[in-house]
Motif scaffolding. Structure first.
Motif, PDB file in Angstrom:
ATOM      1  N   LEU A   1       3.544  -7.972   8.736  1.00 52.27           N
ATOM      2  CA  LEU A   1       4.736  -7.510   8.024  1.00 52.27           C
ATOM      3  C   LEU A   1       5.808  -7.036   9.006  1.00 52.27           C
ATOM      4  O   LEU A   1       5.524  -6.259   9.920  1.00 52.27           O
ATOM      5  CB  LEU A   1       4.383  -6.346   7.087  1.00 52.27           C
ATOM      6  N   ASP A   2       7.033  -7.472   8.787  1.00 53.33           N
ATOM      7  CA  ASP A   2       8.146  -7.036   9.639  1.00 53.33           C
ATOM      8  C   ASP A   2       8.323  -5.520   9.590  1.00 53.33           C
ATOM      9  O   ASP A   2       8.634  -4.898  10.599  1.00 53.33           O
ATOM     10  CB  ASP A   2       9.451  -7.724   9.224  1.00 53.33           C
ATOM     11  N   VAL A   3       8.099  -4.932   8.418  1.00 51.45           N
ATOM     12  CA  VAL A   3       8.255  -3.480   8.279  1.00 51.45           C
ATOM     13  C   VAL A   3       7.214  -2.746   9.128  1.00 51.45           C
ATOM     14  O   VAL A   3       7.511  -1.712   9.722  1.00 51.45           O
ATOM     15  CB  VAL A   3       8.222  -3.033   6.805  1.00 51.45           C
ATOM     16  N   TYR A   4       6.022  -3.287   9.216  1.00 53.62           N
ATOM     17  CA  TYR A   4       4.989  -2.674  10.050  1.00 53.62           C
ATOM     18  C   TYR A   4       5.363  -2.810  11.529  1.00 53.62           C
ATOM     19  O   TYR A   4       5.289  -1.840  12.289  1.00 53.62           O
ATOM     20  CB  TYR A   4       3.625  -3.319   9.782  1.00 53.62           C
ATOM     21  N   LYS A   5       5.772  -4.007  11.920  1.00 59.05           N
ATOM     22  CA  LYS A   5       6.148  -4.234  13.322  1.00 59.05           C
ATOM     23  C   LYS A   5       7.297  -3.316  13.738  1.00 59.05           C
ATOM     24  O   LYS A   5       7.274  -2.719  14.816  1.00 59.05           O
ATOM     25  CB  LYS A   5       6.544  -5.700  13.537  1.00 59.05           C
ATOM     26  N   LEU A   6       8.305  -3.198  12.877  1.00 60.38           N
ATOM     27  CA  LEU A   6       9.448  -2.338  13.194  1.00 60.38           C
ATOM     28  C   LEU A   6       9.026  -0.870  13.222  1.00 60.38           C
ATOM     29  O   LEU A   6       9.484  -0.105  14.075  1.00 60.38           O
ATOM     30  CB  LEU A   6      10.586  -2.555  12.193  1.00 60.38           C
ATOM     31  N   SER A   7       8.144  -0.472  12.313  1.00 59.51           N
ATOM     32  CA  SER A   7       7.708   0.931  12.301  1.00 59.51           C
ATOM     33  C   SER A   7       6.915   1.271  13.558  1.00 59.51           C
ATOM     34  O   SER A   7       7.008   2.390  14.070  1.00 59.51           O
ATOM     35  CB  SER A   7       6.901   1.247  11.031  1.00 59.51           C
ATOM     36  N   MET A   8       6.169   0.327  14.080  1.00 61.74           N
ATOM     37  CA  MET A   8       5.441   0.564  15.338  1.00 61.74           C
ATOM     38  C   MET A   8       6.424   0.665  16.509  1.00 61.74           C
ATOM     39  O   MET A   8       6.285   1.540  17.369  1.00 61.74           O
ATOM     40  CB  MET A   8       4.424  -0.554  15.584  1.00 61.74           C
ATOM     41  N   ALA A   9       7.424  -0.204  16.542  1.00 60.51           N
ATOM     42  CA  ALA A   9       8.439  -0.141  17.600  1.00 60.51           C
ATOM     43  C   ALA A   9       9.216   1.171  17.506  1.00 60.51           C
ATOM     44  O   ALA A   9       9.528   1.795  18.528  1.00 60.51           O
ATOM     45  CB  ALA A   9       9.376  -1.342  17.496  1.00 60.51           C
ATOM     46  N   PHE A  10       9.509   1.604  16.284  1.00 58.72           N
ATOM     47  CA  PHE A  10      10.211   2.859  16.063  1.00 58.72           C
ATOM     48  C   PHE A  10       9.368   4.038  16.557  1.00 58.72           C
ATOM     49  O   PHE A  10       9.871   4.936  17.232  1.00 58.72           O
ATOM     50  CB  PHE A  10      10.528   3.009  14.573  1.00 58.72           C
TER      51      PHE A  10
ATOM     52  N   SER B   1       1.057   4.098   9.951  1.00 57.78           N
ATOM     53  CA  SER B   1      -0.317   4.388   9.536  1.00 57.78           C
ATOM     54  C   SER B   1      -0.476   4.281   8.024  1.00 57.78           C
ATOM     55  O   SER B   1      -1.478   3.746   7.532  1.00 57.78           O
ATOM     56  CB  SER B   1      -0.731   5.786   9.996  1.00 57.78           C
ATOM     57  N   ASN B   2       0.502   4.778   7.279  1.00 60.01           N
ATOM     58  CA  ASN B   2       0.431   4.680   5.823  1.00 60.01           C
ATOM     59  C   ASN B   2       0.636   3.253   5.332  1.00 60.01           C
ATOM     60  O   ASN B   2       0.052   2.855   4.328  1.00 60.01           O
ATOM     61  CB  ASN B   2       1.420   5.637   5.163  1.00 60.01           C
ATOM     62  N   ILE B   3       1.444   2.483   6.030  1.00 59.71           N
ATOM     63  CA  ILE B   3       1.583   1.059   5.683  1.00 59.71           C
ATOM     64  C   ILE B   3       0.227   0.378   5.836  1.00 59.71           C
ATOM     65  O   ILE B   3      -0.221  -0.363   4.956  1.00 59.71           O
ATOM     66  CB  ILE B   3       2.650   0.374   6.566  1.00 59.71           C
ATOM     67  N   ALA B   4      -0.433   0.642   6.956  1.00 61.61           N
ATOM     68  CA  ALA B   4      -1.737   0.031   7.222  1.00 61.61           C
ATOM     69  C   ALA B   4      -2.785   0.504   6.220  1.00 61.61           C
ATOM     70  O   ALA B   4      -3.529  -0.308   5.653  1.00 61.61           O
ATOM     71  CB  ALA B   4      -2.175   0.358   8.646  1.00 61.61           C
ATOM     72  N   GLU B   5      -2.854   1.816   6.007  1.00 63.13           N
ATOM     73  CA  GLU B   5      -3.872   2.349   5.103  1.00 63.13           C
ATOM     74  C   GLU B   5      -3.671   1.835   3.678  1.00 63.13           C
ATOM     75  O   GLU B   5      -4.618   1.431   3.012  1.00 63.13           O
ATOM     76  CB  GLU B   5      -3.876   3.873   5.108  1.00 63.13           C
ATOM     77  N   GLY B   6      -2.442   1.839   3.238  1.00 62.63           N
ATOM     78  CA  GLY B   6      -2.167   1.376   1.883  1.00 62.63           C
ATOM     79  C   GLY B   6      -2.503  -0.085   1.671  1.00 62.63           C
ATOM     80  O   GLY B   6      -2.923  -0.485   0.589  1.00 62.63           O
ATOM     81  N   SER B   7      -2.345  -0.887   2.711  1.00 62.08           N
ATOM     82  CA  SER B   7      -2.607  -2.319   2.569  1.00 62.08           C
ATOM     83  C   SER B   7      -4.077  -2.605   2.299  1.00 62.08           C
ATOM     84  O   SER B   7      -4.414  -3.662   1.781  1.00 62.08           O
ATOM     85  CB  SER B   7      -2.158  -3.076   3.820  1.00 62.08           C
ATOM     86  N   GLY B   8      -4.933  -1.668   2.625  1.00 68.07           N
ATOM     87  CA  GLY B   8      -6.356  -1.855   2.383  1.00 68.07           C
ATOM     88  C   GLY B   8      -6.812  -1.389   1.016  1.00 68.07           C
ATOM     89  O   GLY B   8      -7.998  -1.503   0.689  1.00 68.07           O
TER      90      GLY B   8
END
Length: 121
Positions: A8-17, A49-56
């Motif tokens: 997900l682009d939102v995950y990638k950007l949140s990690m860069a942020f 972290s919440n993006i990742a956790e929620g995806s599961g």
């Protein structure tokens, strides 16, 4: 339902942020080590972290709830960056750059939440 959050682009950007914020707070005064810099680190890593956790999670409604938590953490970061600028820990240019990324992340999270509400489980 499983989501491939790493793509997900939102995950990638949140990690860069998160990386950018970590780099920024590394220049904060030593006496902020357990104060504002620590709080900023905790809040900013909570976004991806919440993006990742929620995806599961099994249901889209649960996933959306974690995305709302990401949005809340993002608002925390924005507030703390504003205070960091007021205290002179970051300059206006750095603040504006980080704020632009935060605003973009917020929009992306809103779109992802909306997509979960309209598509079937």
């Amino acid at each position: 339902m499983t989501y491939s959050y790493e793509k997900l682009d939102v995950y990638k950007l949140s990690m860069a942020f998160a990386y950018d914020v970590y780099q920024t707070v590394s220049s904060f005064p030593d006496y902020e080590k357990f104060g504002l810099s620590s709080q900023l680190r905790r809040a900013v890593i909570s976004v991806p972290s919440n993006i990742a956790e929620g995806s599961g999670r099994q249901h889209k409604k649960e996933y959306a709830q974690f995305l709302f938590l990401s949005k809340g953490s993002l608002r925390e970061v924005i507030t703390q960056l504003e205070l960091s600028m007021m205290l002179g820990y970051i300059d206006q240019e750095t603040h504006e750059k980080l704020r632009e990324t935060a605003d973009r992340l917020h929009r992306m999270l809103n779109r992802l939440i909306a997509s979960l509400k309209v598509s079937p489980d």
